[in-house]
Design a protein around this motif. Structure first.
Motif, PDB file in Angstrom:
ATOM      1  N   SER A   7       1.207  -1.091   0.178  1.00 52.72           N
ATOM      2  CA  SER A   7       0.028   0.029   0.061  1.00 52.72           C
ATOM      3  C   SER A   7       0.997   1.362   0.179  1.00 52.72           C
ATOM      4  N   GLY A   8       0.096   2.506  -0.300  1.00 54.99           N
ATOM      5  CA  GLY A   8       1.063   3.727  -0.283  1.00 54.99           C
ATOM      6  C   GLY A   8       1.429   4.364  -1.470  1.00 54.99           C
ATOM      7  N   GLY A   9       1.187   3.683  -2.648  1.00 56.76           N
ATOM      8  CA  GLY A   9       1.439   4.192  -3.920  1.00 56.76           C
ATOM      9  C   GLY A   9       0.289   5.192  -4.416  1.00 56.76           C
ATOM     10  N   GLY A  10       0.624   5.833  -5.573  1.00 56.18           N
ATOM     11  CA  GLY A  10      -0.005   6.909  -5.839  1.00 56.18           C
ATOM     12  C   GLY A  10       0.815   7.969  -6.953  1.00 56.18           C
ATOM     13  N   LEU A  11       0.013   8.996  -7.272  1.00 51.28           N
ATOM     14  CA  LEU A  11       0.772   9.994  -7.800  1.00 51.28           C
ATOM     15  C   LEU A  11       1.165  11.273  -7.061  1.00 51.28           C
ATOM     16  N   MET A  12       2.648  11.438  -7.353  1.00 50.72           N
ATOM     17  CA  MET A  12       3.690  11.844  -6.509  1.00 50.72           C
ATOM     18  C   MET A  12       4.167  13.107  -7.605  1.00 50.72           C
ATOM     19  N   GLN A  13       4.747  14.251  -6.820  1.00 49.78           N
ATOM     20  CA  GLN A  13       5.575  15.150  -7.425  1.00 49.78           C
ATOM     21  C   GLN A  13       7.101  14.946  -7.522  1.00 49.78           C
ATOM     22  N   ALA A  14       7.617  15.179  -8.353  1.00 45.76           N
ATOM     23  CA  ALA A  14       9.161  15.124  -8.337  1.00 45.76           C
ATOM     24  C   ALA A  14       9.657  15.878  -6.927  1.00 45.76           C
ATOM     25  N   GLY A  15      10.843  15.092  -6.402  1.00 47.37           N
ATOM     26  CA  GLY A  15      11.301  16.043  -5.126  1.00 47.37           C
ATOM     27  C   GLY A  15      10.704  15.725  -3.941  1.00 47.37           C
ATOM     28  N   GLY A  16       9.428  15.149  -3.997  1.00 46.17           N
ATOM     29  CA  GLY A  16       8.849  14.718  -2.759  1.00 46.17           C
ATOM     30  C   GLY A  16       9.315  13.374  -2.252  1.00 46.17           C
ATOM     31  N   SER A  17       8.729  12.961  -1.196  1.00 43.61           N
ATOM     32  CA  SER A  17       9.161  11.727  -0.635  1.00 43.61           C
ATOM     33  C   SER A  17       7.755  10.810  -0.460  1.00 43.61           C
ATOM     34  N   LEU A  18       8.038   9.498  -0.264  1.00 45.51           N
ATOM     35  CA  LEU A  18       6.910   8.332  -0.275  1.00 45.51           C
ATOM     36  C   LEU A  18       7.323   7.269   0.553  1.00 45.51           C
ATOM     37  N   ARG A  19       6.286   7.044   1.113  1.00 46.98           N
ATOM     38  CA  ARG A  19       6.541   5.500   2.108  1.00 46.98           C
ATOM     39  C   ARG A  19       5.439   4.495   1.606  1.00 46.98           C
ATOM     40  N   LEU A  20       6.147   3.318   1.263  1.00 48.29           N
ATOM     41  CA  LEU A  20       5.359   2.311   0.825  1.00 48.29           C
ATOM     42  C   LEU A  20       5.432   1.086   1.936  1.00 48.29           C
ATOM     43  N   SER A  21       4.137   0.347   2.317  1.00 47.75           N
ATOM     44  CA  SER A  21       4.343  -0.640   3.168  1.00 47.75           C
ATOM     45  C   SER A  21       3.804  -1.755   2.756  1.00 47.75           C
ATOM     46  N   CYS A  22       4.427  -2.840   3.351  1.00 49.91           N
ATOM     47  CA  CYS A  22       3.904  -4.431   2.881  1.00 49.91           C
ATOM     48  C   CYS A  22       3.557  -4.811   4.196  1.00 49.91           C
ATOM     49  N   ALA A  23       2.195  -5.516   3.963  1.00 45.94           N
ATOM     50  CA  ALA A  23       1.782  -6.256   5.493  1.00 45.94           C
ATOM     51  C   ALA A  23       1.910  -7.647   5.104  1.00 45.94           C
ATOM     52  N   LEU A  24       2.254  -8.292   5.995  1.00 44.66           N
ATOM     53  CA  LEU A  24       2.499  -9.602   6.167  1.00 44.66           C
ATOM     54  C   LEU A  24       1.565 -10.342   6.713  1.00 44.66           C
ATOM     55  N   SER A  25       1.132 -11.544   6.316  1.00 51.37           N
ATOM     56  CA  SER A  25       0.331 -12.360   7.141  1.00 51.37           C
ATOM     57  C   SER A  25       0.745 -13.684   7.036  1.00 51.37           C
ATOM     58  N   GLY A  26       0.661 -14.564   7.901  1.00 51.92           N
ATOM     59  CA  GLY A  26       1.016 -15.959   7.986  1.00 51.92           C
ATOM     60  C   GLY A  26       2.387 -15.984   8.732  1.00 51.92           C
ATOM     61  N   ARG A  27       2.791 -17.180   8.947  1.00 51.08           N
ATOM     62  CA  ARG A  27       4.051 -17.363   9.800  1.00 51.08           C
ATOM     63  C   ARG A  27       5.415 -16.760   9.338  1.00 51.08           C
ATOM     64  N   ILE A  28       5.898 -16.128  10.258  1.00 49.53           N
ATOM     65  CA  ILE A  28       7.316 -15.387   9.747  1.00 49.53           C
ATOM     66  C   ILE A  28       8.483 -16.260  10.429  1.00 49.53           C
ATOM     67  N   PHE A  29       9.475 -16.524   9.644  1.00 49.37           N
ATOM     68  CA  PHE A  29      10.620 -17.315  10.011  1.00 49.37           C
ATOM     69  C   PHE A  29      11.883 -16.410  10.358  1.00 49.37           C
ATOM     70  N   ASN A  30      12.604 -16.781  11.251  1.00 47.85           N
ATOM     71  CA  ASN A  30      13.792 -16.019  11.575  1.00 47.85           C
ATOM     72  C   ASN A  30      14.718 -15.718  10.329  1.00 47.85           C
ATOM     73  N   LYS A  31      14.812 -16.467   9.468  1.00 49.53           N
ATOM     74  CA  LYS A  31      15.826 -16.434   8.279  1.00 49.53           C
ATOM     75  C   LYS A  31      14.883 -15.565   7.072  1.00 49.53           C
TER      76      LYS A  31
END
Length: 129
Positions: A7-31
């Motif tokens: 999530s977090g995409g969209g139309l941005m202006q040059a010179g600006g900043s942006l944060r994209l996020s990735c949500a994980l579901s399910g088991r997470i392993f140490n490696k």
């Protein structure tokens, strides 16, 4: 099984900043390692960076070093990609991906799509000049 939702995409202006996020579901392993890739129109999907879930170690492609930052929030099971000083060349669909988590790879392998077993659907980032 891991599911990833960007999530977090969209139309941005040059010179600006942006944060994209990735949500994980399910088991997470140490490696487990989370990667970010992007695909511009008419181009191959390319690696931009990755983060080790266990200790937060990050890797970046040379082309984005200094402008891209990756972080993870273990409490929220999210991985974030922060981009500053956006340029029109950052226009692409951005994908997060995850390794299966049972083994480590060499750094050079994390830049390759084949080590990632799970992919999100992608989020479009468009940067106007």
């Amino acid at each position: 099984q891991v599911q990833l939702v960007e999530s977090g995409g969209g139309l941005m202006q040059a010179g600006g900043s942006l944060r994209l996020s990735c949500a994980l579901s399910g088991r997470i392993f140490n490696k487990q390692v989370m990667g970010w890739f992007r695909q511009a129109p008419g181009k191959e999907r390319e690696f931009v960076g990755a983060i080790h879930w266990s200790d937060g170690t990050t890797y970046f492609d040379d082309s984005v070093k200094g402008r891209f930052t990756i972080s993870r929030d273990s409490a929220k099971n999210t991985v974030n990609l922060q981009i500053i000083s956006l340029t029109p060349e950052d226009t692409a669909v951005y994908y997060c991906a995850s390794t299966e988590g049972s083994r480590y790879y060499y750094y050079s392998q994390y830049t390759q799509r084949y080590v990632y077993d799970y992919w999100g659907q992608g989020t479009q980032v468009t940067v106007s000049s």
